[in-house]
Scaffold this motif. Structure first.
Motif, PDB file in Angstrom:
ATOM      1  N   ASP A   9      35.359  41.257  51.066  1.00  0.00           N
ATOM      2  CA  ASP A   9      35.690  42.653  50.433  1.00  0.00           C
ATOM      3  C   ASP A   9      36.324  41.823  49.201  1.00  0.00           C
ATOM      4  N   THR A  10      36.340  42.997  47.857  1.00  0.00           N
ATOM      5  CA  THR A  10      36.554  42.273  46.830  1.00  0.00           C
ATOM      6  C   THR A  10      38.362  41.825  46.547  1.00  0.00           C
ATOM      7  N   ALA A  48      42.181  43.087  42.294  1.00  0.00           N
ATOM      8  CA  ALA A  48      41.113  43.232  41.568  1.00  0.00           C
ATOM      9  C   ALA A  48      40.909  45.325  41.866  1.00  0.00           C
ATOM     10  N   SER A  49      41.022  45.202  43.488  1.00  0.00           N
ATOM     11  CA  SER A  49      40.544  46.634  43.607  1.00  0.00           C
ATOM     12  C   SER A  49      41.880  48.061  43.508  1.00  0.00           C
ATOM     13  N   SER A 101      29.712  39.160  40.409  1.00  0.00           N
ATOM     14  CA  SER A 101      29.779  39.782  41.646  1.00  0.00           C
ATOM     15  C   SER A 101      29.496  38.578  42.515  1.00  0.00           C
ATOM     16  N   PHE A 122      33.249  36.791  43.664  1.00  0.00           N
ATOM     17  CA  PHE A 122      34.704  37.755  43.850  1.00  0.00           C
ATOM     18  C   PHE A 122      33.821  39.236  44.481  1.00  0.00           C
ATOM     19  N   ALA A 123      33.116  38.873  45.220  1.00  0.00           N
ATOM     20  CA  ALA A 123      32.078  40.070  45.992  1.00  0.00           C
ATOM     21  C   ALA A 123      32.574  41.284  45.455  1.00  0.00           C
ATOM     22  N   MET A 124      32.109  41.390  44.046  1.00  0.00           N
ATOM     23  CA  MET A 124      31.645  42.696  43.342  1.00  0.00           C
ATOM     24  C   MET A 124      30.237  43.497  42.811  1.00  0.00           C
ATOM     25  N   THR A 125      30.160  43.269  43.732  1.00  0.00           N
ATOM     26  CA  THR A 125      28.575  43.025  43.788  1.00  0.00           C
ATOM     27  C   THR A 125      28.171  44.990  43.377  1.00  0.00           C
ATOM     28  N   TRP A 180      30.497  46.484  41.545  1.00  0.00           N
ATOM     29  CA  TRP A 180      31.303  47.067  40.217  1.00  0.00           C
ATOM     30  C   TRP A 180      30.652  46.806  39.165  1.00  0.00           C
ATOM     31  N   SER A 213      35.936  49.366  35.964  1.00  0.00           N
ATOM     32  CA  SER A 213      35.049  47.804  36.747  1.00  0.00           C
ATOM     33  C   SER A 213      35.832  46.487  35.844  1.00  0.00           C
ATOM     34  N   ALA A 269      40.419  39.732  38.615  1.00  0.00           N
ATOM     35  CA  ALA A 269      39.916  39.390  39.277  1.00  0.00           C
ATOM     36  C   ALA A 269      39.377  37.393  39.321  1.00  0.00           C
TER      37      ALA A 269
END
Length: 394
Positions: free
Chosen positions: A44-45, A49-50, A236, A239-242, A244, A274, A281
């Motif tokens: 997960d993000t 950040a979320s 992406s 930070f597992a933010m693909t 975003w 984002s 992030a």
């Protein structure tokens, strides 16, 4: 009259997306597929950040920003580059885009004229050649393989350079091979490039995902070339933010200004919420994900190298392995002969429900790419299934 332009008519569809689509179709049909085809972290993000993105929405920060990004994010990126990479950029030299892929596309549109050449080491990420061609350029491929650790040598670079070379593309850590150039290796490439005028496009999106080695940015290894270095990074992977869609460019002022102007006429600003998430992030990297990838890599490489007919280098970064499957070319699975990596990947998906991307997509027809951005349980089961697949070959 042709309804479509030549530029889109000549595009090659993304092989990674094609395999992913077939895989998801099987999953929707209830098949227990292990999807090792797409490079997307299974984490997960970061919560911080979320929550920052949610707060931006709740506080009404949903309007356009400057085309190059918010001052807050550009300042945070400049601080990150100074603190972590020892590189000095002003916020005005940073351009935030809708993912690192968008950043790369902007770069090629901004620097290439028809007929300009871009040196691209193979294996390469699938979108590099297509983006270069869309911008009117010509990709010039420099072949690397296991013998060089999938890295371009100074001698190869020297031989590929000519008066038409507009840029040299480097990707470290690399997708699909996981190779990482050392500081010394980058410095030696830089010595060659000192005698040329080419831009250096350094794709560093997997920067944080390295194992037992140190990451060095090209501009840090070759400070004398910083005025020709176009540093590409994003959120992406680390930070597992693909979803975003957030990437960025750090560049000389004139190029950054040109890219910002180009982007203003293309997409306009990146997503406002984002960007708020991106600021948070940069202050909240969780090494748990990196540690998990490290353990999965070790398990996968060990397992694959115990299978007859496979050989797999131990990647130093990213979250892919790139095993060579050419030893089984000419062998038969039931009534079908495996002649290419495409055959191998299609049969592996059909017979053992493991999704891999054939190396042809990356300019390396002897290999397949497997992503270990899946659970350890899936890594272990994938090794078992691949071994079972090889046991059926004759």
């Amino acid at each position: 009259m042709n309804r479509l332009s030549l530029r889109v008519s000549q595009l090659t569809p993304s092989a990674t997306m094609s395999v992913d689509a077939k895989t998801k179709s099987l999953l929707q049909a209830g098949q227990p597929v292990i999807n090792m085809s797409v490079g997307e972290p299974d984490f997960d993000t970061p919560t911080a950040a979320s929550l920052a993105g949610i707060r931006a929405i709740a506080n009404g920060k949903t309007r356009y920003t400057a085309a190059a990004g918010t001052p807050e994010l550009r300042q945070a990126i400049a601080k990150k580059l100074q603190t972590e990479n020892h590189l000095t950029y002003t916020p005005e030299q940073i351009v935030v885009s809708n993912g690192a892929k968008h950043t790369l596309f902007n770069i090629f549109l901004a620097i290439l004229n028809p007929g300009d050449e871009v040196i691209v080491p193979t294996p390469y990420w699938v979108s590099y050649p297509e983006q270069i061609r869309l911008a009117g350029g010509i990709p010039v491929f420099v072949k690397t393989d296991e013998s060089s650790g999938f890295k371009m040598t100074p001698q190869q670079l020297q031989a590929a350079l000519n008066e038409k070379t507009k840029a040299v593309l480097l990707n470290s850590p690399c997708n699909p091979t996981g190779s990482v150039y050392s500081r010394n290796e980058l410095a030696l490439l830089g010595e060659i490039l000192e005698n040329h005028t080419a831009w250096i496009v350094s794709d560093e999106i997997y920067e944080k995902l390295v194992y037992n080695v140190a990451f060095t940015s090209f501009a840090e290894a070759c400070p004398q070339l910083i005025d020709r270095t176009l540093l590409v990074n994003g959120f992406s992977k680390a930070f597992a933010m693909t979803g975003w869609r957030l990437g960025y460019l750090a560049a000389p002022p004139d190029l950054a200004k040109a890219v910002a102007s180009l982007q203003s006429h293309g997409t306009g600003s990146p997503s406002t919420m984002s960007q708020a998430a991106g600021v948070a992030a940069l202050q909240s990297l969780d090494t748990t994900m990196i540690q998990a990838f490290h353990a999965r890599r070790d398990c996968l490489v060990k397992g694959l190298n115990q299978i007859s007919g496979l050989s797999c280098l131990n990647p130093e970064g990213a979250f892919y392995v790139f095993p060579n499957v050419s030893a089984v070319f000419g062998k038969r699975y039931e009534n079908r002969i495996i002649e290419t990596a495409v055959d191998y990947a299609e049969l592996l998906l059909e017979k053992q429900l493991v999704a891999a991307v054939p190396g042809e997509a990356f300019g390396a027809p002897n290999n397949i790419r497997l992503s270990y951005a899946v659970s350890m349980q899936d890594v272990e089961e994938a090794v078992r299934r691949i071994a079972a697949f090889h046991n059926m070959l004759n």
